[in-house]
Design an enzyme around this catalytic site. Structure first.
Site, PDB file in Angstrom:
ATOM      1  N   SER A  58       0.878  -1.173   0.000  1.00  0.00           N
ATOM      2  CA  SER A  58       0.000   0.000   0.000  1.00  0.00           C
ATOM      3  C   SER A  58       0.910   1.217   0.000  1.00  0.00           C
ATOM      4  CB  SER A  58      -0.841  -0.030   1.284  1.00  0.00           C
ATOM      5  OG  SER A  58      -1.426   1.230   1.539  1.00  0.00           O
ATOM      6  N   TYR A  86      -1.817  -1.703  10.367  1.00  0.00           N
ATOM      7  CA  TYR A  86      -1.830  -1.759   8.886  1.00  0.00           C
ATOM      8  C   TYR A  86      -0.525  -1.185   8.330  1.00  0.00           C
ATOM      9  CZ  TYR A  86      -3.875  -1.320   4.159  1.00  0.00           C
ATOM     10  OH  TYR A  86      -4.155  -1.422   2.812  1.00  0.00           O
TER      11      TYR A  86
HETATM   12  P1  NAD Z   1     -11.695  -6.298  -0.303  1.00  0.00           P
HETATM   13  O1  NAD Z   1     -12.311  -6.205   1.042  1.00  0.00           O
HETATM   14  O2  NAD Z   1     -12.473  -5.875  -1.504  1.00  0.00           O
HETATM   15  O3  NAD Z   1     -11.159  -7.776  -0.574  1.00  0.00           O
HETATM   16  C1  NAD Z   1     -10.405  -8.469   0.381  1.00  0.00           C
HETATM   17  C2  NAD Z   1     -10.615  -9.963   0.185  1.00  0.00           C
HETATM   18  O4  NAD Z   1      -9.750 -10.621   1.130  1.00  0.00           O
HETATM   19  C3  NAD Z   1     -12.048 -10.424   0.455  1.00  0.00           C
HETATM   20  O5  NAD Z   1     -12.483 -11.286  -0.588  1.00  0.00           O
HETATM   21  C4  NAD Z   1     -11.932 -11.166   1.784  1.00  0.00           C
HETATM   22  O6  NAD Z   1     -12.867 -12.223   1.918  1.00  0.00           O
HETATM   23  C5  NAD Z   1     -10.506 -11.679   1.715  1.00  0.00           C
HETATM   24  N1  NAD Z   1      -9.949 -11.982   3.027  1.00  0.00           N
HETATM   25  C6  NAD Z   1     -10.025 -11.232   4.161  1.00  0.00           C
HETATM   26  N2  NAD Z   1      -9.430 -11.876   5.163  1.00  0.00           N
HETATM   27  C7  NAD Z   1      -8.954 -13.049   4.675  1.00  0.00           C
HETATM   28  C8  NAD Z   1      -8.242 -14.127   5.226  1.00  0.00           C
HETATM   29  N3  NAD Z   1      -7.905 -14.150   6.523  1.00  0.00           N
HETATM   30  N4  NAD Z   1      -7.917 -15.158   4.409  1.00  0.00           N
HETATM   31  C9  NAD Z   1      -8.267 -15.154   3.107  1.00  0.00           C
HETATM   32  N5  NAD Z   1      -8.949 -14.157   2.525  1.00  0.00           N
HETATM   33  C10 NAD Z   1      -9.286 -13.115   3.314  1.00  0.00           C
HETATM   34  O7  NAD Z   1     -10.330  -5.447  -0.157  1.00  0.00           O
HETATM   35  P2  NAD Z   1      -9.343  -4.816  -1.244  1.00  0.00           P
HETATM   36  O8  NAD Z   1      -9.462  -3.344  -1.113  1.00  0.00           O
HETATM   37  O9  NAD Z   1      -9.465  -5.460  -2.558  1.00  0.00           O
HETATM   38  O10 NAD Z   1      -7.951  -5.202  -0.574  1.00  0.00           O
HETATM   39  C11 NAD Z   1      -7.063  -6.183  -1.089  1.00  0.00           C
HETATM   40  C12 NAD Z   1      -5.663  -5.853  -0.648  1.00  0.00           C
HETATM   41  O11 NAD Z   1      -5.293  -4.569  -1.167  1.00  0.00           O
HETATM   42  C13 NAD Z   1      -5.472  -5.774   0.875  1.00  0.00           C
HETATM   43  O12 NAD Z   1      -4.235  -6.366   1.234  1.00  0.00           O
HETATM   44  C14 NAD Z   1      -5.430  -4.283   1.125  1.00  0.00           C
HETATM   45  O13 NAD Z   1      -4.703  -3.958   2.290  1.00  0.00           O
HETATM   46  C15 NAD Z   1      -4.738  -3.800  -0.129  1.00  0.00           C
HETATM   47  N6  NAD Z   1      -4.917  -2.389  -0.440  1.00  0.00           N
HETATM   48  C16 NAD Z   1      -6.166  -1.885  -0.633  1.00  0.00           C
HETATM   49  C17 NAD Z   1      -6.297  -0.548  -0.928  1.00  0.00           C
HETATM   50  C18 NAD Z   1      -7.629   0.082  -1.137  1.00  0.00           C
HETATM   51  O14 NAD Z   1      -7.693   1.323  -1.143  1.00  0.00           O
HETATM   52  N7  NAD Z   1      -8.694  -0.665  -1.351  1.00  0.00           N
HETATM   53  C19 NAD Z   1      -5.161   0.276  -1.022  1.00  0.00           C
HETATM   54  C20 NAD Z   1      -3.914  -0.285  -0.826  1.00  0.00           C
HETATM   55  C21 NAD Z   1      -3.799  -1.627  -0.529  1.00  0.00           C
END
Ligand code: NAD
Length: 262
Positions: A144, A157
């Site tokens: 991130s 985080y």
């Molecule tokens: P999201 O909530 O849309 O998807 C996350 C997925 O991870 C879900 O399908 C959930 O069921 C799964 N998950 C959660 N806990 C789990 C576990 N213990 N084991 C297996 N699966 C699990 O979130 P997203 O925004 O797509 O985030 C995905 C990644 O991107 C994360 O690591 C997040 O930190 C990172 N990220 C997101 C953003 C943002 O702005 N959305 C920015 C930077 C980084």
């Protein structure tokens, strides 16, 4: 379908939603066989069915990334079905926000378990298959902007996302001579369920309106006031997965509309 990843086998965690799902889709479009690994098995199955309906090879595997036995069983199932793993995307993640002095220890541990134990366990399960195949592989951690920069209320985080860069650099060194690359993608804010949940929480914690949280907190430092999209992040995941040599390893690439510049 084009073919930048023809016949590659990809294991993508958290692939039932958001960024992980977009990565699974672009990998499938580029000819990879994609394992949708998620704790939400119903959503993982639905994603796998969508990919199969589009003509790709896909399978859903149940895995809570904090559980070693589940991770190992999921990777074993993929290897049994398709014969190996060439690409690991360790993407599963959640967000929990509190001021540090109010952060419940159990929630701190949960965050580090999902983001760091999950990265460790999936890497440990996939690496031997990458080494054994003779083809090497590509490991991609979902970092991130918070791998480089801090924000209030996000202590575990930010700590975990910084930690992934250390893990990627170590795997890059350990895997280099065996053709395994390791890199980190560092997105800015992307409108996924993870972020949609944070907006009202941050508004409450910082006593601001939801519109102000978006414009004055989340997108304040971007060059154009725009959210990064799941498609933007998926393109970077394709670059790291398809890069043809070990030249691109141990790196972290920020995709954030200029929120963070290095
Ligand atoms: P999201 O909530 O849309 O998807 C996350 C997925 O991870 C879900 O399908 C959930 O069921 C799964 N998950 C959660 N806990 C789990 C576990 N213990 N084991 C297996 N699966 C699990 O979130 P997203 O925004 O797509 O985030 C995905 C990644 O991107 C994360 O690591 C997040 O930190 C990172 N990220 C997101 C953003 C943002 O702005 N959305 C920015 C930077 C980084």
């Amino acid at each position: 379908m084009s073919s930048k990843l023809k016949d590659k086998i990809a294991f993508v965690t958290g692939a039932a939603s958001g960024i992980g799902k977009a990565i699974a889709e672009i990998y499938a479009r580029e000819g990879a066989k994609v394992a949708i690994a998620d704790v939400n098995m119903a959503a993982a199955q639905a994603t796998a069915e969508e990919l199969k309906a589009g003509g790709a090879s896909a399978m859903a595997v149940a895995a809570d990334v904090t559980d070693e036995a589940q991770v190992n069983a999921a990777v074993d199932a993929v290897v049994k079905a398709w014969g190996g793993v060439d690409i690991l995307v360790s993407n599963a993640g959640v967000q929990i926000v509190h001021p540090l002095e109010e952060f419940p220890f159990a929630e701190w541990k949960k965050m580090l378990a999902i983001h760091l134990d999950g990265a460790f366990l999936t890497t440990k399960a996939c690496l031997p298959h990458m080494y054994a195949s003779g083809r090497g592989g590509s490991i991609i951690y979902m970092g991130s902007v918070h791998s480089k920069e801090a924000s209030m209320l996000k202590a575990p985080y930010v700590t975990a996302k910084h930690g992934l860069i250390g893990l990627a650099k170590t795997i890059a060194k350990e895997g280099g001579r065996k053709g395994v690359r390791a890199n980190v993608i560092c997105p800015g804010f992307v409108r996924t369920p993870l972020v949609d949940k944070q907006i009202p929480e941050q508004a409450k914690a910082l006593n601001m309106s939801e519109a102000d949280i978006i414009q004055k907190v989340m997108l304040k430092e971007t060059v154009d006031g725009e959210f990064t999209t799941v498609a933007d992040v998926a393109e970077v995941a394709l670059l790291f997965a398809s890069f043809p040599s070990n030249a691109l390893t141990g790196q972290s690439l920020v995709v954030s509309h200029g929120w963070f510049m290095q």
